[in-house]
Design a protein around this motif. Structure first.
Motif, PDB file in Angstrom:
ATOM      1  N   ALA A 403       2.251  12.989  -0.959  1.00  0.00           N
ATOM      2  CA  ALA A 403       3.567  13.279  -0.083  1.00  0.00           C
ATOM      3  C   ALA A 403       3.741  14.823  -1.275  1.00  0.00           C
ATOM      4  CB  ALA A 403       4.521  12.571   0.150  1.00  0.00           C
ATOM      5  N   THR A 404       4.106  14.584  -2.395  1.00  0.00           N
ATOM      6  CA  THR A 404       4.640  15.819  -2.733  1.00  0.00           C
ATOM      7  C   THR A 404       3.963  17.395  -3.218  1.00  0.00           C
ATOM      8  OG1 THR A 404       4.382  14.807  -5.112  1.00  0.00           O
ATOM      9  CG2 THR A 404       6.702  14.561  -3.608  1.00  0.00           C
ATOM     10  N   SER A 405       2.529  16.888  -2.774  1.00  0.00           N
ATOM     11  CA  SER A 405       1.155  17.995  -3.603  1.00  0.00           C
ATOM     12  C   SER A 405       1.248  19.542  -2.725  1.00  0.00           C
ATOM     13  CB  SER A 405      -0.156  17.165  -3.875  1.00  0.00           C
ATOM     14  OG  SER A 405       0.279  17.010  -1.755  1.00  0.00           O
ATOM     15  N   GLY A 406       0.644  20.175  -3.200  1.00  0.00           N
ATOM     16  CA  GLY A 406       0.154  20.877  -3.282  1.00  0.00           C
ATOM     17  C   GLY A 406      -0.931  21.791  -2.940  1.00  0.00           C
ATOM     18  N   ALA A 407      -1.984  20.901  -3.258  1.00  0.00           N
ATOM     19  CA  ALA A 407      -3.418  20.435  -3.275  1.00  0.00           C
ATOM     20  C   ALA A 407      -4.062  19.540  -3.249  1.00  0.00           C
ATOM     21  CB  ALA A 407      -3.920  21.470  -4.324  1.00  0.00           C
TER      22      ALA A 407
END
Length: 475
Positions: A403-407
């Motif tokens: 949920a807090t990822s960027g990739a």
């Protein structure tokens, strides 16, 4: 053609949105399958008018195809309660063909979204002379199941599979249908008598039944054509599937041939029986002896392959004799550079089912949103559901990290009428530091406290079971 980056990595999410409404005939095909599946609930021995209508609907759905005449006759006989084994096989074939067409339509949309080419299917290698009498016995049992229906199963009927499975298992050419029959019979036995069931897994049992039925047709279980692979294997991630008595790990990777030809996507799998006391990171202890690739995956390394057997469908028939650990290889670098140019593996005919779709993809620049405990990535303005339930407990990857990822590296699947993303690895920020977290991060071992505890518990459980087995063998 590589799709333009629209803030979602190298994938066009707009082609995946609302696919169920946009793909012609998709709902009609699935409705016909559902109608036939309801006929299997009450059985084909004395079908009621509603079930007979479901049989007719299945026949109409394949009208105009090479199956048309045979399925129309089979549906008519089954509606009258007089279907022979050949008729039942024809109905199973029609159901499988419809789901195959749905699979193909959905996969075509995925191919358009990723912009990657797909390899061509090749014919299966001719199999040996399979025991026709054993296959006929299996077909007879499956036909009896269809006549009784799921509500009509009892222990006497289900136990009829035991002798068939025992006759199949010693023959390597029949192990595939034997395994399906064995597992299917076990599920049915645990649900007997069928008349008392409050809930029946209608689609699942119909899937298992139709697949097992077609595998009893001589030649259907022939081994896929195989070749060899020499080159560099770049792991992307691992999909872990766990059941009460078994576990499987399937590594998805990009293979770069040593001759410089086009890279292609491949898979390598390992399965093992397991006691129900082995859970979490302890699962890797059961799997590592069967697949050295897991250690390389956990260490972030490539593997160099020499003449590794591989099927035309992209499955590596793993043997440690043909592999050695290679240089460090970052999965996200592979996803950004090598994945977009790789050829996707074709799908074997009997594997053409919407539930079997699992296509590696790479996404970045999305916005994650949580609503009612459901996670969605907004990719280039289009929502894509994230299936966090598939994240295994055997690794450090968590729904919160996703949920807090960027990739994200993941598998694109089809479930509940929509495309869904199963995360395999993510890039996120932990304590102001960019990190990569993999579902298979503990595959080669771990120093994580929870992982170490689970590994120790698994070691103790396996040691106790081996001692008990040794005592039994000594008696």
């Amino acid at each position: 053609m590589v799709p333009a980056d629209q803030g979602g990595g190298l994938m066009r999410a707009d082609l995946l949105a609302e696919a169920a409404e946009e793909i012609d005939g998709l709902d009609e095909a699935l409705d016909a399958v559902d109608a036939f599946d309801q006929a299997l609930v009450t059985g084909l021995l004395r079908p009621q008018p509603a079930q007979a209508a479901g049989l007719t609907r299945l026949a109409h759905a394949v009208a105009g195809t090479p199956l048309s005449a045979r399925v129309a006759e089979a549906a008519e006989k089954a509606a009258a309660g007089s279907a022979s084994e050949d008729h039942v096989v024809a109905l199973a074939a029609a159901r499988t063909a419809l789901l195959g067409s749905v699979h193909d339509a959905l996969l075509t949309r995925v191919d358009e979204a990723t912009g990657r080419p797909r390899g061509e299917q090749t014919a299966s290698a001719p199999g040996g002379q399979q025991a026709a009498n054993v296959l006929a016995a299996a077909r007879s049992w499956l036909s009896d199941l269809a006549r009784a229906g799921w509500q009509g199963i009892d222990h006497e009927l289900v136990s009829g599979a035991a002798q068939v499975v025992s006759a199949m298992l010693p023959d390597p050419a029949l192990r595939r249908p034997a395994t399906i029959l064995d597992g299917f019979a076990a599920e049915l036995a645990a649900s007997c008598p069928g008349v008392t069931l409050e809930r029946i897994p209608v689609r699942r049992w119909a899937d298992l039944w139709s697949r097992a039925m077609l595998l009893t047709v001589p030649g259907a279980a022939d081994a896929p054509a195989t070749g060899t692979a020499t080159g560099r294997l770049l792991p992307l991630g691992v999909d872990v599937q766990e059941h009460a008595t078994a576990v499987q790990a399937q590594v998805h990777a990009v293979f770069e041939p040593a001759d410089g030809s086009t890279p292609r996507l491949v898979r390598a799998s390992a399965s093992a029986p397991k006691p129900d006391t082995v859970v979490g990171a302890g699962l890797w202890q059961l799997l590592r002896p069967h697949l050295s690739l897991l250690a390389a995956l956990g260490d972030g390394r490539s593997m160099d392959l020499t003449d590794m057997p591989v099927t035309a469908d992209g499955d590596l028939i793993w043997s440690d004799e043909h592999a050695r650990a290679g240089e460090p290889a970052d999965a996200f670098a592979t996803a950004r550079v090598a994945l977009p140019t790789a050829t996707d593996a074709p799908t074997a005919p009997l594997d053409r089912h919407p539930a079997r779709i699992a296509v590696p993809v790479f996404l970045e620049g999305y916005a994650a949103q949580e609503d009612d405990e459901a996670l969605t990535f907004t990719v280039a303005g289009h929502p894509l559901a994230v299936d966090t339930d598939r994240i295994p407990a055997a690794g450090p990857l968590t729904p919160k990290a996703v949920a807090t990822s960027g990739a994200c590296i993941g598998l694109l699947r089809w479930d509940a009428g929509a495309y869904r993303l199963q995360p395999l690895a993510v890039e996120t920020t932990v304590r102001k530091k960019a990190v990569a977290i993999h579902a298979g991060g503990w595959a080669g071992g771990t120093t994580d406290k929870a992982g170490v505890k689970a590994e120790k518990a698994a070691t103790d459980a396996v040691a106790v079971l081996r001692e008990r087995a040794g005592r039994l063998l000594r008696k």
